[in-house]
Design a protein around this motif. Structure first.
Motif, PDB file in Angstrom:
ATOM      1  N   GLY A 198       0.816  -1.204   0.000  1.00 27.45           N
ATOM      2  CA  GLY A 198       0.000   0.000   0.000  1.00 27.45           C
ATOM      3  C   GLY A 198       0.851   1.256   0.000  1.00 27.45           C
ATOM      4  N   ALA A 199       0.183   2.400  -0.021  1.00 30.20           N
ATOM      5  CA  ALA A 199       0.890   3.672  -0.145  1.00 30.20           C
ATOM      6  C   ALA A 199       0.475   4.629   0.953  1.00 30.20           C
ATOM      7  N   VAL A 200       1.424   5.440   1.393  1.00 27.43           N
ATOM      8  CA  VAL A 200       1.160   6.578   2.261  1.00 27.43           C
ATOM      9  C   VAL A 200       1.948   7.759   1.704  1.00 27.43           C
ATOM     10  N   ARG A 201       1.603   8.940   2.132  1.00 24.02           N
ATOM     11  CA  ARG A 201       2.346  10.141   1.731  1.00 24.02           C
ATOM     12  C   ARG A 201       2.863  10.825   3.000  1.00 24.02           C
ATOM     13  N   LEU A 202       4.100  11.315   2.950  1.00 27.94           N
ATOM     14  CA  LEU A 202       4.750  11.934   4.097  1.00 27.94           C
ATOM     15  C   LEU A 202       4.995  13.411   3.839  1.00 27.94           C
ATOM     16  N   GLY A 203       4.740  14.230   4.853  1.00 24.59           N
ATOM     17  CA  GLY A 203       5.175  15.615   4.824  1.00 24.59           C
ATOM     18  C   GLY A 203       6.592  15.712   5.340  1.00 24.59           C
ATOM     19  N   PRO A 204       7.199  16.902   5.285  1.00 24.71           N
ATOM     20  CA  PRO A 204       8.584  17.059   5.730  1.00 24.71           C
ATOM     21  C   PRO A 204       8.721  16.865   7.234  1.00 24.71           C
ATOM     22  N   ALA A 205       9.927  16.484   7.658  1.00 23.23           N
ATOM     23  CA  ALA A 205      10.196  16.259   9.074  1.00 23.23           C
ATOM     24  C   ALA A 205      10.137  17.580   9.840  1.00 23.23           C
ATOM     25  N   LEU A 206       9.504  17.535  11.016  1.00 20.73           N
ATOM     26  CA  LEU A 206       9.357  18.698  11.874  1.00 20.73           C
ATOM     27  C   LEU A 206       9.636  18.307  13.317  1.00 20.73           C
ATOM     28  N   GLY A 207       9.815  19.300  14.165  1.00 17.55           N
ATOM     29  CA  GLY A 207      10.004  19.053  15.582  1.00 17.55           C
ATOM     30  C   GLY A 207      11.417  19.356  16.041  1.00 17.55           C
ATOM     31  N   THR A 208      11.553  19.686  17.324  1.00 19.56           N
ATOM     32  CA  THR A 208      12.849  20.071  17.888  1.00 19.56           C
ATOM     33  C   THR A 208      13.247  19.214  19.084  1.00 19.56           C
TER      34      THR A 208
END
Length: 409
Positions: free
Chosen positions: A236-246
């Protein structure tokens, strides 16, 4: 107001006037939000595809982010960091600089319609100046992304393990290299719920093969979490946004660290522990894992391997003497904190349910003398306030963190 970045508002910007105008419309906030989106889509039908099919899933999110920013106009540096991150992340929706004026006009139209005679030329000028400032900061955040960095990544699910009735562990392979630091998170969306994005911590330090693990707990009524736990399968497929967080480790940790995990908060802590194993030098660590019962520790095999492989890591499970509710689990975790938390001023990393994070932070800072700056966690979002406000006024004015706009490192 002047920020450390040199951002200066326009002369018409008047935070006090903006706040007073919000008081006029707050009781009709739900209707105002609906009017805002109806106006936006009527006059800009091409923008409809950027939003979920089921608008009730997140109809407040863009609007809440905008109004929360306006209410924080005098909280300068924090506001700039938040808005730059929001603009950077919103590239995944396909938003471009030319779309911002349309959103601003719909925002002003909705406010004017529901303000009645309280809407004056000065009020409109103040809101317009605030929105122009906000949009400029968000656009700058979007433009800060390197030209080679995509706005999103498509990924194939290569493994799906149902650990409990409500928890699944997924391994995905992005179609391009995915840059992140252990402790950061990605937002995910699935074909079953287009443009509905939810944040999940990456549960591993970077691997040579580029694969990523995610730990997902199904949430009642959550279309993304339900799909990830019940519908997604290998291939199956998923879509990822850019990495965030500190919430990440320093390059050279020192002394003894404390890691505290509850529920699927273990995903973030697991990635940090894996990274700590590589960069720790002479530092050591204690890991506390809280749960309501032994069968809720869904990654027990990994915990046993970590405890056996690393003599510098003390692993402790905080379990009530018998299966109980959240109160019993909290009491057990507090007992283990008192027994095993490192002395002095350790750096502490906490991840789990909002109440647990706040409880651990309060205990460590108030009773065990840990400086607040040494307690690291993502912004706390309560299920009742961070996701679905309970009253019309809360839709518009409630002070809350929008889950996906934690600042990026």
């Amino acid at each position: 107001m002047t920020t450390s970045t040199g951002t200066r508002p326009y002369a018409a910007l008047n935070p006090a006037l903006i706040r007073s105008s919000l008081a006029v419309v707050e009781r009709r906030a739900d209707s105002l939000t609906q009017y805002f989106y109806a106006h936006l889509f009527k006059h800009n039908p091409s923008l409809r595809a950027m939003f979920p099919e089921r608008m009730e899933e997140q109809r407040d999110r863009l609007f809440a982010a905008l109004t929360t920013a306006i209410l924080r106009l005098e909280d300068t540096d924090a506001l700039v960091a938040q808005l730059r991150t929001l603009g950077f992340d919103h590239r995944k929706f396909g938003i471009r600089p030319e779309h911002y004026p349309a959103v601003g006009e719909s925002l002003l139209a909705a406010l004017k319609f529901f303000s009645g005679s309280a809407w004056t030329p000065k009020t409109e000028a103040a809101w317009r100046a605030a929105y122009v400032l906000i949009s400029k900061i968000m656009i700058a955040g979007a433009e800060s992304a390197p030209a080679t960095e995509p706005a999103w990544w498509d990924a194939e699910v290569i493994r799906h393990e149902r650990r409990t009735e409500d928890i699944a562990v997924l391994t995905v392979r992005p179609d391009r290299p995915y840059g992140y630091l252990p402790g950061q998170y990605a937002t995910l969306t699935v074909p079953e719920a287009p443009q509905v994005w939810r944040p999940y911590s990456v549960a591993n330090a970077p691997r040579a093969d580029g694969t990523l693990d995610f730990h997902v707990r199904r949430v009642d009524g959550g279309v993304v979490s339900t799909a990830l736990v019940e519908a997604v399968a290998p291939g199956g497929a998923v879509r990822l946004g850019p990495a965030l967080g500190t919430t990440t480790l320093p390059q050279s940790p020192c002394g003894e660290l404390l890691f505290v995990a509850g529920g699927t908060g273990w995903a973030q802590i697991k990635a940090l522990v894996e990274e700590f194993a590589v960069c720790r030098g002479d530092a050591t660590a204690t890991l506390l894992v809280g749960a309501r019962a032994a069968h809720d520790v869904y990654d027990a095999g990994v915990l046993e391997l970590l405890a056996g492989a690393h003599p510098w890591l003390r692993v402790r499970a905080a379990l009530p003497p018998r299966e109980g509710g959240p109160g019993d689990a909290d009491a057990a975790l507090l007992r283990e904190l008192a027994r095993h938390a490192p002395a002095g001023r350790p750096d502490v990393y906490v991840s789990g349910p909002a109440g647990m994070v706040e409880m651990v932070e309060a205990r460590l800072t108030a009773r065990q003398g840990v400086p607040p700056a040494h307690v690291h966690h993502d912004p706390v979002v309560h299920p009742g306030t961070g996701e679905r406000p309970e009253t019309a006024a809360e839709w518009f004015l409630m002070k809350r963190q929008v889950p996906w706009i934690r600042p990026r490192s």
